[in-house]
Design a protein around this motif. Structure first.
Motif, PDB file in Angstrom:
ATOM      1  N   GLY A 178      14.321 -10.995  26.814  1.00 17.02           N
ATOM      2  CA  GLY A 178      13.996 -10.741  28.555  1.00 17.02           C
ATOM      3  C   GLY A 178      14.913  -9.217  28.861  1.00 17.02           C
ATOM      4  O   GLY A 178      15.571  -9.159  30.226  1.00 17.02           O
ATOM      5  N   THR A 179      14.953  -8.459  27.867  1.00 18.56           N
ATOM      6  CA  THR A 179      14.908  -7.170  28.551  1.00 18.56           C
ATOM      7  C   THR A 179      14.429  -6.353  29.171  1.00 18.56           C
ATOM      8  O   THR A 179      13.302  -5.577  27.647  1.00 18.56           O
ATOM      9  N   TRP A 180      13.711  -5.645  29.955  1.00 19.48           N
ATOM     10  CA  TRP A 180      13.044  -4.202  29.597  1.00 19.48           C
ATOM     11  C   TRP A 180      13.984  -3.074  29.830  1.00 19.48           C
ATOM     12  O   TRP A 180      14.772  -2.825  31.208  1.00 19.48           O
ATOM     13  N   LYS A 181      13.577  -1.941  28.978  1.00 17.11           N
ATOM     14  CA  LYS A 181      14.574  -0.751  29.358  1.00 17.11           C
ATOM     15  C   LYS A 181      14.469  -0.058  29.975  1.00 17.11           C
ATOM     16  O   LYS A 181      13.308   0.275  29.847  1.00 17.11           O
ATOM     17  N   LYS A 182      15.361   0.171  31.323  1.00 11.15           N
ATOM     18  CA  LYS A 182      14.810   2.111  31.658  1.00 11.15           C
ATOM     19  C   LYS A 182      15.293   2.562  31.539  1.00 11.15           C
ATOM     20  O   LYS A 182      14.558   4.267  31.409  1.00 11.15           O
ATOM     21  N   GLY A 202      28.151 -11.480  26.702  1.00  8.26           N
ATOM     22  CA  GLY A 202      28.441 -10.537  26.899  1.00  8.26           C
ATOM     23  C   GLY A 202      28.062  -8.687  26.739  1.00  8.26           C
ATOM     24  O   GLY A 202      27.675  -7.887  26.714  1.00  8.26           O
ATOM     25  N   ILE A 203      27.797  -8.592  25.070  1.00 13.44           N
ATOM     26  CA  ILE A 203      27.378  -8.098  24.354  1.00 13.44           C
ATOM     27  C   ILE A 203      25.513  -8.101  24.305  1.00 13.44           C
ATOM     28  O   ILE A 203      25.406  -7.198  23.213  1.00 13.44           O
ATOM     29  N   ARG A 204      25.181  -9.188  24.881  1.00 18.07           N
ATOM     30  CA  ARG A 204      23.480  -8.968  25.038  1.00 18.07           C
ATOM     31  C   ARG A 204      23.213  -7.633  25.082  1.00 18.07           C
ATOM     32  O   ARG A 204      22.109  -7.582  24.465  1.00 18.07           O
ATOM     33  N   ALA A 216      23.738  -5.776  21.277  1.00 16.19           N
ATOM     34  CA  ALA A 216      22.264  -6.342  20.693  1.00 16.19           C
ATOM     35  C   ALA A 216      21.483  -6.221  20.975  1.00 16.19           C
ATOM     36  O   ALA A 216      21.158  -5.824  19.484  1.00 16.19           O
ATOM     37  N   VAL A 217      20.591  -6.072  22.309  1.00 18.58           N
ATOM     38  CA  VAL A 217      19.107  -5.650  21.842  1.00 18.58           C
ATOM     39  C   VAL A 217      18.949  -4.330  21.672  1.00 18.58           C
ATOM     40  O   VAL A 217      18.508  -4.269  20.523  1.00 18.58           O
ATOM     41  N   PHE A 218      19.431  -3.211  22.085  1.00 24.28           N
ATOM     42  CA  PHE A 218      19.455  -2.291  22.232  1.00 24.28           C
ATOM     43  C   PHE A 218      20.220  -1.789  20.606  1.00 24.28           C
ATOM     44  O   PHE A 218      19.089  -0.986  19.791  1.00 24.28           O
ATOM     45  N   VAL A 219      20.700  -2.455  19.926  1.00 27.08           N
ATOM     46  CA  VAL A 219      20.861  -1.884  18.195  1.00 27.08           C
ATOM     47  C   VAL A 219      19.859  -2.979  17.142  1.00 27.08           C
ATOM     48  O   VAL A 219      19.592  -2.143  16.451  1.00 27.08           O
TER      49      VAL A 219
END
Lengths: 299, 271, 447
Positions: free
Chosen positions: A293-297, A213-215, A218-221
């Motif tokens: 696995g996240t690509w920040k747009k 849920g906070i993934r 968490a990645v951002f931070v």
């Protein structure tokens, strides 16, 4: 209202609105970037004289023991930030998120206030806290666990990094906690109920509901933390002064850049250091984002 | 559930104590006399309350001047950033135009590149413009906050387009729309951004250190850092100076706590 | 336009508050603009104990030169170096005369000769005859590539200051201490790590170590500008020094800064400390309660009959190339540095021995000092002045010093862990690699 003026201003308004950004970007970002890339191929003595040396700066950098030390220190610091600080922030956020807690505002304020102080002032404060024999930390530790009262935090090569990590822990744990707390509160309560119905205990709930849920937060931070820790400068600079601590124990990459560029005057070498750092940070951030696995747009 | 609640509170209190201890020490140190500074761990008895450190502070360095410089520079920076960033964010949120994607990518790259790399050429630029050692030279390079643009874009996305269309029907120019329709609704985000921007500018060290030469223009971080090297023995005065320097930001935070938290996190959560 | 504020202030209360504050601050700044200096000549210094006597001397200078306005500006500490550097680079606001500290001076001699911001003082010194009247070795730190860029402010001979009363109580007879061997032997007997140290010595910065190095005729660079920081003398000094500050038999430690130092001396935590002339005045001011209980003794020699002093610190006065009237600037330098009556008075106020040898004949230097148990402080320092060892300059002096500091810390750390076992090899290795780093650094420099 269909006057020419009205139509024109409707059409071109957005360009006008972003114009300040564009102008400043071209002047104060693009130009310096290009110039500093160019500079990294020179040795300079202040802005006045420069000598072209091609790849020499980078070759020298590769074998420069002081640079190696700086990189090592910075990496250690970054690792501690991610693997020490963030779990602590998350932990605090979990505690604070509990339904049982009242007076959340008070706790939030007390955890967050260190961040408000700003690196320079924190450094001034902590340089006094770390004083051997008379400083706050040594006296408290001596009273609580009996360590030597004249431990020289900022004077012993082995203790400088721990001191820096400790200081930044103090400063940033609350900051990251805020993010985690908001993320926790945004997790759908029903998911927890569903998990409970499925028979999952607290730990399983944490792993299967909370973490996913906070993934994104968490990645951002994590990425933010990493980028930030690689840029560490003000804290060691003010706490340790120009010397970067005994045997360069507190030397970070940006500090080395500053020493070479603005004290020794070799802006070319400083630029080489800066760009090597930037490349490194870019690679690591991209790797981090790919791995999770996240690509920040958008940020 | 009693013990659960108690242990929770205990842990939280412990952490809060650890967090607040250095601050408490700071306050205590600022009001202790020179002999007491290291004699008493925290607060000296009330009878020994002393403003000696503040007197020393104001005598040794032009602290008031530093404070006013900081207030002016930070205030001006925030206002300028607020205006430009909200405008830019508005454009990004509510308009389609050529180059929009490009701009967003450029914005991202700006955030990735450590400022220190660009310091030297930026300094040369400022020098060429004749803005070395001036307030303008401090404010101009940071006049647009990319972080702010992202924040405002995020929060303006939610604004219903109908509202804007209605405004246009009424004959509002885009600028008027921004001023009258969009901004009033953004108050929380504005509050959050003000705090963030103020904090950033107030605590900014590196760029002012490089740009400013005359002591009369120094901001607090530079001024205080100077004191560290020179008057290293005047710990009390240094602590007094630090305390006064962090007060404005802490006060601002008190006013804007709720908005700040929501502003900070909206970017992360919604994104 | 009235519709503009239909919803109240558009931005909300926070920006409004900030606006108000900014406007107020801006108004204040408008009313108190940074004043452009109207002085004919400006002198920058970094130490308040220099600035005060200079400012006192301004009226007499201006009386001798009507129409000339001299301004002495105190620029705090390290800021003078960064501001001077920035001023040189930007050609902005360069002062006419500036005092630079000895450990930083070399870095201003970098780059092509034309870039060096100071003028060569050799012609003036020879023409006016001052060259011979000044302690020669004091020019060394300010010389580069055949030019002299700075006028030495001082000699800074070094002695040991000690708690005479505690020494007597412990039965230490200073007349019996001739060499470091004697000193260390006694030191080991009286030191109790954590409670009492024979001497204040640092194990992590090169400042104290340098004094031992210079006393033995070692140094960072030799007269030809070559790096000698890893020669045999340096190694010997290192092997001698580290056991004094690290390990179970250490006799020295350090604490950091002045206020704590006061407490340390008062409580007998340090029985003695290294005391150049400038520090003696600082001691008198910061530790007034020890008046009458302190005394000075010459530094123990390395071997019987050897040099009994060293040197610590120093300041130079340089005239910048930006100065439009170097002759007038020289007059200022002469007035501030070489006026004998002034110098005597200044000595009384600062205890700093001037480098002008004939100035020492003045009776002020023979006055007994109650703080120092009635000793004739001036004479003690003056007698040692000719023996002060030289320090040679280099544009890379700062690099060398910082690498040396690294060597000291890591050797101390090693010694704490392993003691004498393998220490000599480690020290030699460490010293060599530090010097190699500096050499590498020098090697890539094209100037």
């Amino acid at each position: 209202m269909n006057t020419l003026f009205f139509r024109l201003q409707h059409r071109y308004a957005p360009y006008l609105f972003v114009a300040p950004f564009v102008v400043l970007f071209l002047t104060f970002t693009l130009y310096p970037i290009v110039k500093s890339i160019l500079l990294s191929f020179y040795i300079t003595n202040g802005p006045k004289s420069q000598v072209f040396v091609g790849w020499d700066n980078f070759r020298f950098l590769w074998g420069d023991p002081a640079f190696h030390k700086a990189v090592k220190n910075t990496c250690v610091y970054a690792l501690c930030s991610v693997f020490l600080q963030l779990p602590l922030s998350l932990g605090l956020a979990l505690l604070l998120n509990s339904r049982l807690v009242k007076g959340r505002d008070f706790f939030r304020f007390s955890f967050f206030s260190p961040h408000l102080v700003g690196q320079v002032f924190v450094a001034v404060l902590f340089s006094v806290v770390f004083i051997p024999k008379f400083g706050l930390l040594n006296r408290v530790l001596h009273a609580l666990v009996g360590t030597a009262i004249d431990t020289k935090w900022l004077g012993s090569p082995e203790l400088v990094m721990p001191a820096l990590v400790l200081t930044s822990l103090w400063m940033y744990v609350g900051f990251n906690m805020i993010y985690f707390l908001a993320a926790l509160q945004a997790v759908d309560k029903e998911l927890y109920e569903a998990a409970q119905v499925d028979g999952a205990g607290a730990f399983k709930q944490f792993v299967h509901v909370t973490l996913p849920g906070i993934r994104s937060v968490a990645v951002f931070v994590t990425v933010l933390s990493t980028i930030g820790s690689f840029q560490l400068f003000e804290l060691p600079y003010v706490m340790l002064g120009n010397t970067a601590g005994p045997d360069n124990a507190g030397l970070t990459v940006v500090m080395y850049l500053f020493q070479n560029g603005f004290i020794a005057g070799d802006l070319g070498y400083a630029s080489a250091i800066g760009w090597t750092l930037t490349m490194g940070v870019l690679v690591i951030s991209l790797a981090q984002m790919r791995l999770t696995g996240t690509w920040k747009k958008e940020s | 559930m009693g013990w659960q609640r108690t242990s929770l509170y205990a842990m939280l209190m412990l952490c809060a104590v650890v967090m607040l201890t250095p601050m408490a020490w700071l306050v205590a140190a600022a009001v202790k006399g020179p002999d007491d500074l290291f004699h008493y761990l925290f607060f000296a008895p009330l009878s020994r309350f002393s403003l000696y450190n503040f007197r020393q502070l104001f005598e040794q360095i032009p602290y008031v001047r530093f404070m006013i410089n900081s207030l002016f520079v930070s205030g001006a920076t925030v206002l300028v950033q607020l205006f430009f960033s909200s405008l830019g964010g508005f454009a990004l949120a509510k308009y389609e135009f050529v180059g929009k994607r490009v701009i967003m990518v450029l914005m991202l790259t700006t955030m990735m590149i450590p400022a220190q790399v660009m310091l030297a050429p930026m300094y040369e630029l400022i020098y060429a413009m004749g803005l070395v050692d001036s307030y303008v030279g401090l404010i101009v390079p940071g006049a647009v906050s990319v972080f702010g643009m992202f924040l405002f874009r995020q929060s303006m996305l939610d604004l219903p387009d109908d509202l804007l269309q209605a405004g246009r029907m009424d004959g509002c120019t885009e600028l008027r729309l921004y001023w009258d329709v969009v901004l009033p609704v953004q108050r929380p985000m504005i509050g959050a951004f003000c705090l963030i921007a103020f904090m950033g500018s107030w605590n900014n060290f590196l760029w002012p250190q490089i740009v400013l030469h005359s002591q009369e223009r120094f901001t607090l971080p530079i001024g205080l850092n100077q004191m560290v090297g020179l008057y290293a023995q005047e710990y009390g005065a240094m602590m007094a100076g630090t305390l006064l320097a962090v007060l404005p930001v802490v006060l601002l935070f008190f006013f804007l706590q709720k908005e700040f938290i929501s502003g900070l996190t909206s970017g992360a959560i919604k994104g | 336009m009235p519709r503009l504020f239909a919803h109240g202030l558009p931005f909300g209360k926070a920006p409004t508050l900030i606006l108000v504050v900014t406007v107020l601050a801006g108004l204040y700044l408008l009313v108190h603009p940074v004043e452009k200096s109207t002085a004919t000549l400006r002198l920058w210094t970094f130490a308040s104990n220099h600035a005060t006597p200079y400012q006192k001397a301004i009226p007499s200078f201006e009386a001798k030169h009507p129409g000339v306005e001299l301004e002495v500006q105190l620029v705090h500490g390290d800021a003078v170096n960064s501001r001077l550097r920035a001023a040189f680079w930007a050609d902005l606001d360069v002062p006419d005369l500036v005092e630079v500290e000895i450990s930083r001076a070399g870095s201003f001699f970098r780059g092509p000769i034309d870039d060096v911001g100071f003028i060569d003082l050799m012609p003036i010194l020879q023409r006016t005859g001052y060259y011979e009247r000044i302690v020669q070795t004091r020019f060394a730190p300010y010389r580069s590539r055949g030019r002299i860029y700075g006028l030495p402010h001082d000699v800074h001979p070094v002695v040991l200051a000690y708690r005479r009363d505690l020494f007597e109580a412990l039965g230490i007879d200073v007349d019996q201490i001739e060499t470091w061997e004697d000193f260390v032997r006694i030191g080991r007997q009286v030191s109790v790590p954590g409670e009492r140290y024979m001497i204040e010595l640092s194990d992590n910065n090169a400042g104290h170590f340098e004094m031992f190095l210079f006393q033995r005729d070692g140094g960072y660079f030799n007269a030809d500008g070559q790096l000698i920081m890893d020669d045999e003398v340096a190694l010997e000094t290192l092997l001698f020094f580290i056991p004094l500050v690290a390990g179970p038999e250490r006799i020295g430690s350090d604490l950091g800064s002045s206020r704590l130092f006061t407490q340390a001396v008062e409580s007998g935590y340090f029985l003695s400390f290294i005391c150049p002339d400038w520090r003696s005045k600082g001691t008198e001011t910061d530790i007034p309660r020890m008046g009458g209980k302190m005394a000075l003794m010459a530094l123990p020699a390395v071997e019987v009959g050897g040099r009994r002093t060293s040197t610590w610190g120093g300041t130079m006065l340089g005239i910048t190339k930006a100065c439009p009237d170097p002759e007038l600037a020289w007059q200022v330098a002469e007035h501030m540095y070489f006026d004998k009556a002034e110098l005597a008075e200044r000595f009384r106020e600062t205890n700093i021995l001037p480098p002008l040898k004939d100035a020492w004949e003045h009776p002020a230097f023979d006055e007994p000092r109650p703080y120092w148990s009635g000793q004739k402080l001036g004479r003690i320092y003056a007698d040692l002045a000719d023996d002060v060892p030289p320090q040679y300059a280099s544009p890379f002096i700062e690099t060398a010093k910082s690498k040396m500091a690294g060597v000291i810390s890591s050797c101390a750390a090693y010694y704490r862990q392993h003691g004498e076992v393998g220490f000599e090899d480690f020290a030699r290795q460490r010293l060599r690699s530090a010097a190699e780093e500096v050499r590498r650094y020098i090697g890539r420099n094209p100037y």
